[in-house]
Design a protein around this motif. Structure first.
Motif, short mmCIF file in Angstrom:
data_model
loop_
_atom_site.label_atom_id
_atom_site.label_comp_id
_atom_site.label_asym_id
_atom_site.label_seq_id
_atom_site.Cartn_x
_atom_site.Cartn_y
_atom_site.Cartn_z
N GLY A 292 0.78 -1.23 0.00
CA GLY A 292 0.00 0.00 0.00
C GLY A 292 0.81 1.27 0.00
N GLY A 293 1.95 1.28 -0.68
CA GLY A 293 2.76 2.49 -0.75
C GLY A 293 3.66 2.71 0.45
N PHE A 294 3.72 1.72 1.35
CA PHE A 294 4.58 1.84 2.52
C PHE A 294 5.58 0.68 2.55
N ALA A 295 6.78 0.95 3.03
CA ALA A 295 7.80 -0.07 3.20
C ALA A 295 7.98 -0.32 4.69
N TYR A 296 7.90 -1.60 5.07
CA TYR A 296 8.08 -2.00 6.46
C TYR A 296 9.41 -2.75 6.54
N CYS A 297 10.31 -2.29 7.38
CA CYS A 297 11.63 -2.91 7.39
C CYS A 297 12.14 -3.09 8.81
N THR A 298 13.13 -3.98 8.92
CA THR A 298 13.61 -4.35 10.24
C THR A 298 15.09 -4.65 10.22
N ASP A 299 15.68 -4.61 11.39
CA ASP A 299 17.10 -4.85 11.55
C ASP A 299 17.32 -5.58 12.87
N LEU A 300 18.27 -6.51 12.89
CA LEU A 300 18.56 -7.25 14.10
C LEU A 300 19.04 -6.33 15.22
N PHE A 301 19.63 -5.18 14.86
CA PHE A 301 20.18 -4.28 15.87
C PHE A 301 19.52 -2.90 15.85
N ASP A 302 18.35 -2.80 15.26
CA ASP A 302 17.71 -1.49 15.14
C ASP A 302 16.22 -1.64 15.33
N ASP A 303 15.46 -0.61 14.97
CA ASP A 303 14.02 -0.60 15.18
C ASP A 303 13.26 -1.14 13.98
N PHE A 304 11.99 -1.48 14.23
CA PHE A 304 11.03 -1.72 13.16
C PHE A 304 10.59 -0.35 12.65
N ARG A 305 10.73 -0.13 11.35
CA ARG A 305 10.46 1.20 10.81
C ARG A 305 9.50 1.14 9.63
N VAL A 306 8.76 2.22 9.46
CA VAL A 306 7.80 2.33 8.36
C VAL A 306 8.16 3.57 7.55
N TRP A 307 8.25 3.37 6.22
CA TRP A 307 8.56 4.47 5.32
C TRP A 307 7.44 4.63 4.30
N ASP A 308 7.11 5.87 4.01
CA ASP A 308 6.19 6.18 2.92
C ASP A 308 7.01 6.22 1.63
N VAL A 309 6.75 5.26 0.72
CA VAL A 309 7.51 5.19 -0.53
C VAL A 309 6.59 5.39 -1.73
N ASP A 311 5.93 8.04 -3.26
CA ASP A 311 6.71 8.85 -4.19
C ASP A 311 8.18 8.57 -3.89
N PRO A 312 8.83 7.71 -4.69
CA PRO A 312 10.21 7.32 -4.36
C PRO A 312 11.18 8.48 -4.32
N MET A 313 10.86 9.58 -5.00
CA MET A 313 11.75 10.73 -4.95
C MET A 313 11.66 11.45 -3.61
N ARG A 314 10.57 11.17 -2.87
CA ARG A 314 10.38 11.85 -1.58
C ARG A 314 10.08 10.84 -0.48
N ALA A 315 10.68 9.67 -0.57
CA ALA A 315 10.46 8.66 0.46
C ALA A 315 10.90 9.19 1.82
N HIS A 316 10.11 8.89 2.84
CA HIS A 316 10.45 9.41 4.17
C HIS A 316 9.87 8.50 5.24
N GLU A 317 10.54 8.47 6.38
CA GLU A 317 10.09 7.66 7.50
C GLU A 317 8.86 8.29 8.14
N VAL A 318 7.88 7.43 8.48
CA VAL A 318 6.66 7.95 9.11
C VAL A 318 6.44 7.38 10.50
N ALA A 319 7.13 6.28 10.84
CA ALA A 319 6.91 5.71 12.17
C ALA A 319 7.99 4.68 12.48
N SER A 320 8.13 4.35 13.76
CA SER A 320 9.06 3.29 14.17
C SER A 320 8.61 2.71 15.51
#
Length: 478
Positions: A292-309, A311-320
């Protein structure tokens, strides 16, 4: 002579592209030959395949009938260490044998290949890759740079040139008179038209790479990197990444891949010229899921993060959220997160305000997760846990499948497809999660770590970068 080289990135992209784009039965396995080692590289000469099989040495196979390949002979002498690469100029095979250096083998009688000689790079070098042009052999020495060896008299190979000030060299690709090198100090190009005096041409990137491939006038690496190398002295960047691919998602004509400490977005509308939009360095590199236009990503040593993608030219984090882990799946209004604390179910109805609504930590840390129709398959140490997640607020363990380690999982209806580590590829019927039943299995000679299923086709990869494709229309006989 044809040479087939499949880096981990190429395999992963092929795996995803096939699984996401190919129609059912577009690809099926024609045949397979399980070698005793790791099958790093293969060279094909006519109807004979020569395999650099790691600890298995050099293996020679007849592939006249691709459906029924069979071994003709081998040169497995363990004193030569692991075979990492091979090129063939019949009747000779040139094998990069790691710490032993270069081994030249007479393969005129495939049933009884015979040693011609060996060449040990100066200073205790480690031969990991080879390229052949006429009587000039280029050897990538992971400890000593690039070695240029005259093999006009195969029994008396002689080094006639070298480039040593490069750091470790892991790969060499020859295009005409230009040698492209993947090194610890980046990509380097050298003119080797005069082998005794190789001339530096360019260093388009200082990033550490393991693999470099040249196709026509395009150069690609084991990251989302590409250059136009029509002029080797002045490569033009087409896309540049900051790290190798970890996980990725293909979303239409875009690929979102985890690299380094974040992820990158590239437009593949023109496959010959991928357009790089940029890096999101605060998004985890372990796993990424797009919905749905959002990227959900994770890292073993970091937070669960959500990015609005959107518009790939203006992708930005919206939550973690402060969750560390390995994998994530999004289904409907929920994200299912496999982390160090087990399974977390996250409500992402509003992606800008994710909230954990349920957890399941009965099995400890989780490495993989997939979800289908209220059932979650959770990869943990020692097997696969099955959980009822029909009530996201109260996930409960319903069954367990013991395995010798577990890699990826895919749930499709009542069937669970498992990259089962040392147990190979397995298919289970989980219609009754309390009592999962083994339906089909294919044992492998190495650790199976990833599986993707599309319609009646399953794609698997192993830890040593083998891709296998199975027709799973009959789950009992993949």
């Amino acid at each position: 002579m044809q040479r087939r080289r499949l880096s981990s990135l190429v395999l992963s992209l092929l795996l995803a592209a096939c699984a996401l784009a190919a129609p059912a039965h577009a690809s099926v396995t024609l045949g397979a030959l399980d070698t005793p080692g790791e099958a790093y590289e293969v060279a094909v000469d006519g109807t004979v395949a020569y395999v650099a099989d790691g600890s298995g040495g050099l293996r020679i196979a007849d592939v006249t009938d691709p459906a029924l390949p069979f071994e003709l002979g081998s040169f497995p002498n363990p004193s030569f260490g692991g075979a990492r690469d091979v090129v063939v100029a019949y009747p000779l095979a040139y094998v990069a044998q790691g710490q032993t250096g270069l081994v030249i083998v007479d393969v005129s009688n495939p049933a009884a290949p015979a040693l011609v000689t060996t060449y040990d790079p100066p200073g205790g070098g480690v031969a990991v890759d080879v390229e052949l042009a006429g009587s000039l052999l280029l050897v990538a020495d992971s400890h000593g740079g690039l070695r240029l060896v005259d093999v006009s008299v195969p029994a008396l190979p002689a080094e006639i040139g070298a480039v040593s000030a490069l750091g470790d060299v892991s790969d060499v690709e020859l295009q005409g008179a230009v040698a492209w090198l993947a090194t610890a100090t980046g990509i380097h190009a050298y003119d080797v038209s005069v082998p005794s005096s190789p001339q530096f041409l360019s260093n388009p990137s200082g990033f550490v790479y393991n693999t470099v491939e040249v196709v026509g006038h395009r150069l690609y690496t084991d990251a989302l990197d590409a250059w136009d190398v029509s002029d080797p002295a002045a490569p033009l960047p087409l896309s540049n990444a900051t790290g190798r691919i970890g996980d990725f998602e293909i979303d239409g004509e875009r690929v979102l891949g985890t690299v380094g400490g974040g992820f990158a977005i590239a437009d593949l509308g023109d496959p010959d010229r991928p357009v790089r939009f940029g890096d999101m360095q605060t998004c985890g590199w372990r796993a990424i899921e797009v919905a749905g236009g959002f990227a959900y990503c994770t890292d073993l040593f970091d937070d669960f993060r959500v990015w609005d993608v959107s518009d790939p030219m203006r992708a930005h984090e919206v939550a973690s959220l402060p969750l560390a882990g390995n994998d994530v799946r999004v289904l409907g209004r929920h994200a299912y997160f496999a982390g160090t604390d087990g399974l977390s179910v996250i409500d992402v109805t509003d992606p800008t305000a994710p909230a954990v609504v349920g957890t399941l930590n009965a099995l400890g840390g989780a490495g993989h997760v997939d979800v289908w129709a209220g059932v979650a398959a959770i990869g943990v140490s020692g097997g696969i846990g099955l959980a009822n997640v029909s009530n996201p607020a109260a996930p409960s363990l319903t069954g367990f499948i013991p395995l010798q380690g577990s890699g990826d999982t895919q749930l499709r209806g009542d069937l669970l497809y498992v990259a089962a580590g040392l147990d190979g590829f397995r298919i289970y019927d989980v219609a009754d999660p309390l009592s999962p039943q083994l339906r089909g299995a294919v044992p492998f000679g190495s650790y199976t770590e990833r599986v993707v299923v599309q319609d009646d086709v399953a794609y698997t990869t192993t830890v040593n970068d083998r891709l296998r494709i199975f027709d799973v229309a009959d789950a009992s006989a993949p």
